[in-house]
Structure formats: structure tokens, C-alpha cells
Design a protein around this motif. Structure first.
Motif, PDB file in Angstrom:
ATOM      1  N   LEU A 122     -66.379 140.774 -13.489  1.00  0.00           N
ATOM      2  CA  LEU A 122     -65.657 141.300 -14.639  1.00  0.00           C
ATOM      3  C   LEU A 122     -64.138 141.222 -14.486  1.00  0.00           C
ATOM      4  O   LEU A 122     -63.410 141.366 -15.465  1.00  0.00           O
ATOM      5  N   ALA A 123     -63.659 140.989 -13.269  1.00  0.00           N
ATOM      6  CA  ALA A 123     -62.214 140.919 -13.068  1.00  0.00           C
ATOM      7  C   ALA A 123     -61.627 139.856 -13.985  1.00  0.00           C
ATOM      8  O   ALA A 123     -60.547 140.014 -14.537  1.00  0.00           O
ATOM      9  N   ARG A 124     -62.335 138.748 -14.137  1.00  0.00           N
ATOM     10  CA  ARG A 124     -61.966 137.755 -15.149  1.00  0.00           C
ATOM     11  C   ARG A 124     -63.280 137.135 -15.605  1.00  0.00           C
ATOM     12  O   ARG A 124     -63.825 136.291 -14.905  1.00  0.00           O
ATOM     13  N   PHE A 125     -63.755 137.623 -16.723  1.00  0.00           N
ATOM     14  CA  PHE A 125     -65.077 137.215 -17.183  1.00  0.00           C
ATOM     15  C   PHE A 125     -65.077 135.727 -17.531  1.00  0.00           C
ATOM     16  O   PHE A 125     -64.308 135.281 -18.378  1.00  0.00           O
ATOM     17  N   GLY A 126     -65.919 134.978 -16.860  1.00  0.00           N
ATOM     18  CA  GLY A 126     -65.939 133.526 -17.057  1.00  0.00           C
ATOM     19  C   GLY A 126     -67.014 133.062 -18.006  1.00  0.00           C
ATOM     20  O   GLY A 126     -67.351 131.877 -18.032  1.00  0.00           O
ATOM     21  N   LYS A 129     -57.113 144.419  -9.988  1.00  0.00           N
ATOM     22  CA  LYS A 129     -58.077 143.684 -10.806  1.00  0.00           C
ATOM     23  C   LYS A 129     -57.478 142.422 -11.431  1.00  0.00           C
ATOM     24  O   LYS A 129     -58.086 141.349 -11.397  1.00  0.00           O
ATOM     25  N   ASP A 130     -56.263 142.555 -11.976  1.00  0.00           N
ATOM     26  CA  ASP A 130     -55.673 141.405 -12.670  1.00  0.00           C
ATOM     27  C   ASP A 130     -55.250 140.292 -11.706  1.00  0.00           C
ATOM     28  O   ASP A 130     -55.429 139.120 -12.006  1.00  0.00           O
ATOM     29  N   ASP A 131     -54.720 140.695 -10.554  1.00  0.00           N
ATOM     30  CA  ASP A 131     -54.355 139.685  -9.548  1.00  0.00           C
ATOM     31  C   ASP A 131     -55.585 138.872  -9.181  1.00  0.00           C
ATOM     32  O   ASP A 131     -55.561 137.653  -9.106  1.00  0.00           O
ATOM     33  N   LEU A 132     -56.671 139.625  -8.933  1.00  0.00           N
ATOM     34  CA  LEU A 132     -57.886 138.954  -8.522  1.00  0.00           C
ATOM     35  C   LEU A 132     -58.433 138.089  -9.645  1.00  0.00           C
ATOM     36  O   LEU A 132     -58.887 136.968  -9.411  1.00  0.00           O
ATOM     37  N   GLY A 133     -58.343 138.611 -10.877  1.00  0.00           N
ATOM     38  CA  GLY A 133     -58.802 137.836 -12.033  1.00  0.00           C
ATOM     39  C   GLY A 133     -58.034 136.528 -12.144  1.00  0.00           C
ATOM     40  O   GLY A 133     -58.624 135.468 -12.358  1.00  0.00           O
ATOM     41  N   ASP A 134     -56.723 136.593 -11.931  1.00  0.00           N
ATOM     42  CA  ASP A 134     -55.911 135.377 -11.995  1.00  0.00           C
ATOM     43  C   ASP A 134     -56.309 134.405 -10.894  1.00  0.00           C
ATOM     44  O   ASP A 134     -56.436 133.200 -11.131  1.00  0.00           O
ATOM     45  N   LYS A 156     -64.236 148.654 -18.321  1.00  0.00           N
ATOM     46  CA  LYS A 156     -65.468 148.277 -17.620  1.00  0.00           C
ATOM     47  C   LYS A 156     -65.321 148.298 -16.102  1.00  0.00           C
ATOM     48  O   LYS A 156     -66.107 148.920 -15.417  1.00  0.00           O
ATOM     49  N   VAL A 157     -64.312 147.608 -15.596  1.00  0.00           N
ATOM     50  CA  VAL A 157     -64.101 147.642 -14.157  1.00  0.00           C
ATOM     51  C   VAL A 157     -63.747 149.063 -13.722  1.00  0.00           C
ATOM     52  O   VAL A 157     -64.187 149.532 -12.673  1.00  0.00           O
ATOM     53  N   GLU A 158     -63.016 149.751 -14.564  1.00  0.00           N
ATOM     54  CA  GLU A 158     -62.624 151.118 -14.245  1.00  0.00           C
ATOM     55  C   GLU A 158     -63.824 152.054 -14.130  1.00  0.00           C
ATOM     56  O   GLU A 158     -63.733 153.122 -13.540  1.00  0.00           O
TER      57      GLU A 158
END
Length: 842
Positions: free
Chosen positions: A227-231, A620-625, A111-113
Motif C-alpha cells: 500500500l505504500a505505493r499501490f501498483g 511511507k512516501d519515501d518507500l513508495g517512491d 490505510k497504511v496508518e
DNA sequence: GCAAGGTC
């Protein structure tokens, strides 16, 4: 028939009045007001739009779809073609596969991609005001000439261009022209209609570039952050050209506060008394930065009981009356009175619509000469008894209005119309109306004179001072008391007089960090930095609160807000500063002047954004965290007494109610109820842990009341309250039983209530206030026979009949504004019903 | 479920 299209109803009405032979006739097409009139015998009609009638958006095929989620593709699985600038490959992210969604939520991976695709997606204009468009087309079909008479600015040109495209759909060949006026007054408007020009498509294109760039950046970055970390649904993490730099301002101020190193200083202050009056005195050195010097001076005066006046100085100063209100200054003044800018605009809109005040979205701070100031004051005097005396003074005076710095001619500054009875307004409306009316009167009055008295007093050889301000000539302050300091009167003393001195103390203090923004200050800061417009700033700040980037007032950023700024600052810095707005303005000027094209400017902006996406996706994952951690930190109320992990505010998936739960779940099952009706925040340090039970102690902030601290554990002894017998149960006595009414506190919910010992048979129960020490009186209510109890609150003891449906309360509710909607109109019909109704409300 | 800009 000639059709005139204005930007809003009031403009359509004014234009009709100014051009018509005689008086225009109000008519309705479907449900919309239009104005019919003749000009030199010819039939004309004018209508107002409602701002933009079309809204830019992505085509339906790639938009949010209830079944598919945010990132669907067209039916054949092909991503739609976009005009990609030369030298840039078509996005390789096209997928033939329909997205797979488990339970409607699949936020992993692609999705983010797929966001680079959105960067190059085509944009279409969709109808936003269907009713208005329907009326517009209806009239356009009958028109032999269409005149665009929207506001004379970039957005006005765009609104006019959008209106023309709707007109063209039904009347492809009708001649069209543009009327340009910058004030809704006779001379301007007639001149504009005598010198009609063509619509400036370049200017409209400039406006449309702004729309497109805002949408592309906003949609791509908002979706990325979300979407980086869907809340979960309802947790959008938004970003935009104006909101993000605004948030950055708040975060920057908070960082300055955190980096601030306080400096120690010392003050020597005390009280003096003379001639039956007391006043404050302080050492002439207002701040000692040297502790030893402060202690030496203090040692001299510590035991002093008298002082001698060494000089008396009086100075009077004038305070000039305020300038007329424009949108920003109204928002700032109302914010100081506790009305947020967004609420101010909602109320102002309603006051404007009901004819109490002039148009509320203005930059102008100079009354036009054509405005009938005396007529308005007259109107205020006859409609508002509270303002009548001061109105009479204004009418008797020279009535020379003040002028602000900004002078434009589109609308007059915000002022009362003098029409309408303020007594018909509700609380918020009346408060804002009086602010506007009083400000208006103040702008027509003279300065206030304040007399300042400075005393120099010798106390045991150390120099002390005292200062007092007295309003000697109220001037405009008679109409406008907002922000006025209370008089500080000093007794009449002369050189050589002796005063009594007491309570002299040495106080250790620290310098304060820079203050947080109030909502009023933030609106002003946005204006200064060119962020947003008079019409949008208030709603943008409100938006930052709803996405939980901001909290409290004065404004604090949440951990989430700070994480968002950090992330965007690192990976998409362009969106975090006001420069993007400045550069956009420059681009738009080039488009408007024909030196550049809309397509080129928009594509350039798309390319800039596309250039950021690789890095954004990579991180994306760093930001999601980071976002997840920040959200947890914002929800944290303390540490779990069982496992030591974080206790956080959670929402129950089943009941949608909130509770406090352990992050260690399912290994740890510690939960607590959330105290109702209060805002909960964590405490720090030692105060954060309950000494009795080890659960966190929290701060509870009720609405407009004093905050208090408590242990979150309702079973904790610190929350324990013994049951109290408050009286006998009437229902039981009437039924020949014996029942006692007992006040309890629920261990589970912490709620307090009164219940009959025979509850199973008679069902009598009453709710109790959540706070305050409770005691029984043994008395019963004269109206309904329910027990009377005393609740001790911070404001003192309060006698109440526990029956919410008591007819005695009904009388009070009818008399005053309070207590509405709480069993008011309904007849007392037994206690059981009360409980049923209250639980049904939840 | 997205922006900002008009306005209702």
C-alpha cells in the motif's frame, strides 16, 4: 471403535498394516480413504489428515472484503477488541467511519496508518480442509477412543491439537491419547501404541506461536509494502520471516558482485599436436599478474613451432559414489539438470502418488536396514530396459550402500520403488524419475577411477603444461553420468618426444566476481542458514519470482527486490535476517518446555512489530517512491527517441496486452509493440540506441534458444524485409482467378505472414515463424499443395510447408511428442480457418 | 490481493 488420526494418508495406511490382525480393509468415508482393521478382535479405523486442517487468520470482520478492500472494520464501525498487553494502550486507530473507496481503490492516507491496528488484531483458526474435517467429525462421533498419531515433531503436535479441537466439537467427552513414533516400522509403531501418552499442549502451543507470529509480521509488512505505493491489482509486495532473508541473500550476493573490482591477469595458451591428436597447452604460470612478465614470456614462444616433452606424470584418483537423496540434495541435483526446485517437488509428488518413488519430503540420507535394496534393483531391471544392464552389475556386486551425513528414522531417503513402467511417464516425470533411479543405483556401486595425465612441455625455453582426464573405471558413473566431464585424452607421449605447437596467444583476462546463486545453491544456502524447511524452500523461492523480486537463473534480484530489502533493512531489520527464525526457534523451545506461554511470546512479538510501525508509517512516501522508481527501472527498455524519457513495458488497461510506451505519456505518444514469445531486456551503452532510427535496441531471449538483439521499432529499416512471392495461390487457381502468395512483415506488430494478393476474395493466409531469413523454393507441398519455404535459423536451413494444418504434419505429430495441439487432430480444412483459429487463441 | 507450515 478406536480412531487413529495420522498426518497423511500413507501414515494412516502404514499404521493400519502394522497394527492389524491380518490385513486392513480400505474403505471410503465420503470421498476420503480410511483403513478399517481389528486389533485383538477390537474394531479400529485409521485416517490420514492432509497436514494442517485449520489455518490461522484474522476474523472475517477485519479481513479483505470484495467491496471494501483490505482495511474494513466491523459493521458497527468499531474495531474489534484485542488482548493488548498491560502497559500498552489499546490501538487509537479505531475508526467509526466506514472506509471510503473510490472505484474500489483508495490507497491514500489512512490505510497504511491503520496497520498498527492489524498488529493487535485477534487471530482465529479457520477450517482449511473442509472435506477432511467432515470425515474426521463423522468418525469421531462413532469412536470410543481417539488416538492422535501425527508426525513426532512440533508441527505434528499442532496438527494433532487442531484435529482434537475438531473432534471435541462433536465428541466432547471421548477419551483421547497420543501415539509417538519416529519411524513407520513395526517395532516403533507397536511400541508407540502400547505406551500411549497425552498430547503435549505446550509443544502444540509452540507451533501455534510460530503460526501467529508468521501471520502477523507477514500480513502487516506485506500490506505496508503493497500500500505504500499501490501498483494496481496483482502487484503484491510480500514480506515474510523466511522469504525476506532469502531475498536478502540474493541481494547481498548481487551487491558483492557490484562492489567487486576485477583484477587484470594474463594467460599464454595455445594448441599442440602429436600422433594425429590435438590438445590444449598453457604456460606453467597459469595466471600472470604482471603484464611485463607475461609479455616477456610470450615474446619467447610467439613464433615457436615445436616443443619438447620434459616429463609425463600419471595419477589416478577415485571419485566416491554419491550419497542417497534427501529433499535438498534431490532439488540441487535436479536444478543442475534444468528442473527448478518447485517443479521438482511437483513432479516428485506426482511420482510418489503414482507409486514410482518413495516419500519425497525427507531429511534422511541413510537407507534403513529394513529397506529391500536388492528387491528394488530387481524391480528396476524388469521395468526399465535402459537400466537393466547396470542393474545386473549392481546385483552381482557387493551392494554396500553409501551413507549421507543426516540420519533420521521418519522416512527412508528418496528412492525408486522399482514398480511401474517408466515409459508411461511424461517428459519431466521421466527425467526426474531416471535421475532418482540412477542415483539410487549409484549409491550401491563402487567408486569411479579417473586417470589424469600431466605433461610438462618446454617451448622455446618456457615451461608449458597439458592435462587430460580419462575415466578408466566407470564404477558408479555407469549408472550416474550427471555432471560427468567429457574425457580429455592426451596422446601417448614419452619424455623427449617432440610436439608441434601452434596458435600460441597472449590473452588479457580479468578476475570474475563471485557467482550468482543457482536455484539449487540457494536451496542449500537456505538450509544452511535455517531458513524454511524441506517442504517450503522450493515454493518460497518460486514466490519470490512471482512477486518479481527475482529474475533469471542463475538468480538476479530485480531493482524492486533490492528496493524492498533496502527499505526493510532500514526500517524493519529484524525481518531481513535469519536471526528472526533463530529467535523464534528459541521462543518456541521455551513455550514447548513450559518456561514461557504462547500468549506472552506472541504479544512480545506484536509489540516488537508495533514498535517499528511508527517509523514505517512516517517513511511511507519515501518507500513508495523508492518502490515506484524500482518498478519503472525494472520495466525500462530504453530511452524515447522523441522526448528522451524512459520507454517502459506497459500493460494496456483495455486489452490487458502489453506494449512498450513512453513515460512521458500523455505529452509523448511514442509506443512500440512487444516482440512476442521472447523475454525482452534493455541493452546498455552504445548498443542501446539504434543508429538508423534512434529507437532503443533490445535483447530478446526466446525460450531455450539463443538470444538476439533488435531495434524495437518495427518500421525501422533494420527490421525491414522486402515482400517475397512464394508461390501461386491454389484456391484462386481452382476458382479460375489468378492470385499470388506473398510473404509480408507487418509494420505494426512485426509479425510475418503469407497472404494471397486476392485475399479479399479467397481469404488464404498462412502464419510464418518470427525469426530466420526467409526464401522461396517455388516448390509445393506433396500433402496439401501449399508452398514450401526455407527458413534459415541459427541451427541451419529448415524446409517447411507453410500450412499449419497440413496433413503431412499430422503424421509427424502422431509419431513424436512434438507438434501437439497445433492443428494436429483436425483435418486440413482450408487456410482461412487456420488464421481464424490462431487469432481466436489470443 | 497477505506468511509459513503441513500435505493433495
Amino acid at each position: 471403535m478406536k480412531l487413529v488420526i495420522a498426518e497423511k494418508n500413507i501414515a494412516a495406511q502404514k499404521i493400519a498394516q502394522l497394527l492389524a490382525d491380518g490385513k486392513p480393509k480400505t474403505d471410503k468415508v465420503y470421498n476420503t480413504q480410511v483403513y478399517r482393521f481389528t486389533v485383538s478382535g477390537e474394531d479400529w479405523v485409521s485416517m490420514g489428515l492432509a497436514g494442517h486442517i485449520l489455518a490461522p487468520d484474522f476474523p472475517d470482520e477485519i479481513l479483505f472484503d470484495k467491496k471494501q478492500g483490505w482495511y474494513s472494520v466491523s459493521d458497527d464501525g468499531e474495531v474489534l477488541p484485542a488482548d493488548v498487553p498491560d502497559g500498552l494502550a489499546r490501538p487509537p486507530y479505531a475508526t467509526k467511519r466506514k472506509p471510503f473507496l473510490a472505484n474500489g481503490i483508495n490507497i491514500k492516507g489512512w490505510k497504511v496508518e491503520s496497520l498498527p491496528y492489524l498488529t493487535w488484531a485477534p487471530i482465529v483458526k479457520k477450517p482449511a480442509e473442509k472435506e477432511i474435517i467432515r470425515v474426521l467429525k463423522n468418525l469421531a462421533k462413532k469412536a470410543d477412543h481417539v488416538i492422535i498419531a501425527t508426525d513426532f515433531d512440533r508441527e505434528g503436535e499442532l496438527i494433532g491439537s487442531d484435529a482434537l479441537s475438531c473432534v471435541r466439537e462433536v465428541a466432547p467427552d471421548v477419551p483421547t491419547s497420543r501415539a509417538r513414533y519416529s519411524a513407520l516400522i513395526k517395532g516403533e509403531v507397536t511400541a508407540a501404541f502400547d505406551n500411549l501418552v497425552e498430547l503435549d499442549q505446550d509443544l502444540a502451543d509452540a507451533g501455534e506461536s510460530r503460526q501467529y507470529i508468521d501471520l502477523i509480521w507477514g500480513a502487516v509488512l506485506t500490506r505496508y509494502l503493497t500500500l505504500a505505493r499501490f501498483g494496481g491489482f496483482g502487484n503484491v509486495r510480500s514480506a515474510g520471516r523466511v522469504q525476506t532473508p532469502t531475498l536478502a541473500l540474493v541481494v547481498e550476493r548481487e551487491r558483492e558482485r557490484m562492489a567487486f573490482v576485477p583484477e587484470d591477469y594474463w594467460q599464454i595458451r595455445g594448441m599442440a599436436a602429436a600422433k594425429d591428436a590435438e590438445f590444449k597447452i598453457g604456460h606453467a604460470t597459469a595466471r600472470f599478474t604482471d603484464k611485463a612478465a607475461a609479455e616477456t614470456a610470450f615474446a619467447h614462444v610467439e613464433h615457436a613451432t615445436t616443443g619438447t616433452v620434459t616429463s609425463v606424470a600419471k595419477r589416478s584418483r577415485k571419485q566416491q559414489p554419491p550419497t542417497p537423496f534427501n529433499t535438498t540434495s534431490l532439488q540441487a541435483a535436479a536444478a543442475a539438470e534444468g528442473i527448478s526446485p518447485a517443479r521438482t517437488m511437483r513432479i516428485a509428488e506426482s511420482l510418489y502418488m503414482s507409486g514410482f518413488i518413495s516419500y519425497p519430503r525427507v531429511d534422511n540420507t541413510v537407507y534403513p536396514r529394513t529397506l529391500d535394496l536388492a528387491g528394488i534393483v530387481d524391480g528396476l531391471a524388469s521395468n526399465s530396459p535402459a537400466l537393466r544392464p547396470v542393474c545386473k552389475k549392481v546385483l552381482a556386486g557387493p551392494m554396500k550402500p553409501t551413507r549421507g551425513k543426516t540420519e533420521t528414522t521418519d522416512h527412508p531417503p528418496i528412492h525408486p520403488t522399482g514398480q511401474g513402467d517408466p515409459e508411461t511417464l511424461d517428459g519431466g516425470q521421466k527425467k526426474l524419475y531416471m535421475l532418482i533411479a540412477r542415483r539410487f543405483l549409484a549409491t550401491l556401486m563402487g567408486p569411479a577411477t579417473i586417470e589424469n595425465t600431466k605433461l610438462a612441455i618446454d617451448v622455446a625455453g618456457e615451461p608449458f603444461t597439458a592435462s587430460g582426464d580419462v575415466l578408466v573405471d566407470a564404477g558408479f558413473r555407469e549408472a550416474y553420468p550427471y555432471g560427468l566431464k567429457r574425457d580429455e585424452q592426451l596422446p601417448a607421449l614419452a619424455e623427449g618426444d617432440t610436439v608441434d605447437v601452434r596458435d600460441i596467444a597472449l590473452e588479457a583476462k580479468q578476475t570474475e566476481p563471485p557467482a550468482r546463486y543457482s536455484q539449487g545453491r540457494l536451496v542449500q544456502e537456505m538450509e544452511k542458514r535455517g531458513l524454511g524447511t524441506k517442504s517450503t524452500r522450493a515454493s518460497i523461492i518460486e514466490r519470490l519470482y512471482t512477486v518479481k523480486y527475482l529474475k533469471n537463473d542463475p538468480i538476479e534480484p530485480s531493482q524492486l527486490g533490492m528496493a524492498i530489502i533496502d527499505a526493510l533493512h532500514e526500517f524493519a531489520p529484524r525481518i531481513t535476517t535469519p536471526e528472526m527464525t533463530a529467535e523464534l526457534d528459541e521462543d518456541m523451545t521455551h513455550v514447548a518446555e513450559g518456561q514461557d506461554t504462547q500468549d506472552h511470546v506472541v504479544e512480545h512479538s506484536r509489540a516488537l512489530l508495533a514498535g517499528l510501525l511508527d517509523t514505517l508509517i512516517e517513511h511511507k512516501d519515501d518507500l513508495g517512491d523508492a518502490i515506484a522508481d524500482a518498478v519503472t527501472a525494472d520495466a525500462r527498455v530504453g530511452a524515447c527517441p522523441k522526448c528522451g524519457k524512459d520507454l517502459v513495458m506497459k500493460t494496456s488497461a483495455k486489452t490487458r496486452g502489453s506494449f512498450i510506451g513512453c513515460m512521458g505519456w500523455p505529452d509523448c505518444d511514442v509506443t512500440y509493440p512487444v516482440p512476442s514469445g521472447v523475454k525482452v531486456s534493455p541493452l546498455e551503452g552504445e548498443a542501446a540506441v539504434c543508429p538508423e532510427c534512434g529507437a532503443p535496441r533490445i535483447k530478446c531471449q526466446p525460450f531455450r534458444q539463443k538470444a538476439y538483439e533488435m531495434c524495437v521499432n518495427p518500421k525501422c529499416p533494420t527490421n525491414f524485409e522486402p515482400d517475397i512471392v512464394v508461390g501461386e495461390c491454389r484456391a484462386c487457381a481452382e476458382a479460375g482467378r489468378h492470385g499470388e502468395l506473398v510473404a509480408h512483415k507487418s509494420e505494426k506488430s512485426g509479425k510475418r505472414f503469407i497472404r494471397c494478393t486476392n485475399y479479399d476474395e479467397c481469404g488464404t493466409s498462412y502464419p510464418l515463424p518470427a525469426r530466420g531469413k526467409l526464401s522461396a523454393t517455388g516448390e509445393v507441398c506433396e500433402h496439401c499443395g501449399a508452398p514450401i519455404v526455407v527458413v534459415e535459423t541459427a541451427r541451419g536451413p529448415w524446409r517447411i510447408c507453410v500450412n499449419m494444418d497440413c496433413p503431412g504434419k499430422e503424421k509427424k505429430a502422431a509419431g513424436g511428442a512434438r507438434g501437439r495441439g497445433r492443428g494436429g487432430a483436425k483435418k486440413a480444412s482450408g487456410a482461412k480457418k487456420t488464421t481464424a483459429k490462431r487469432s481466436a487463441k489470443k
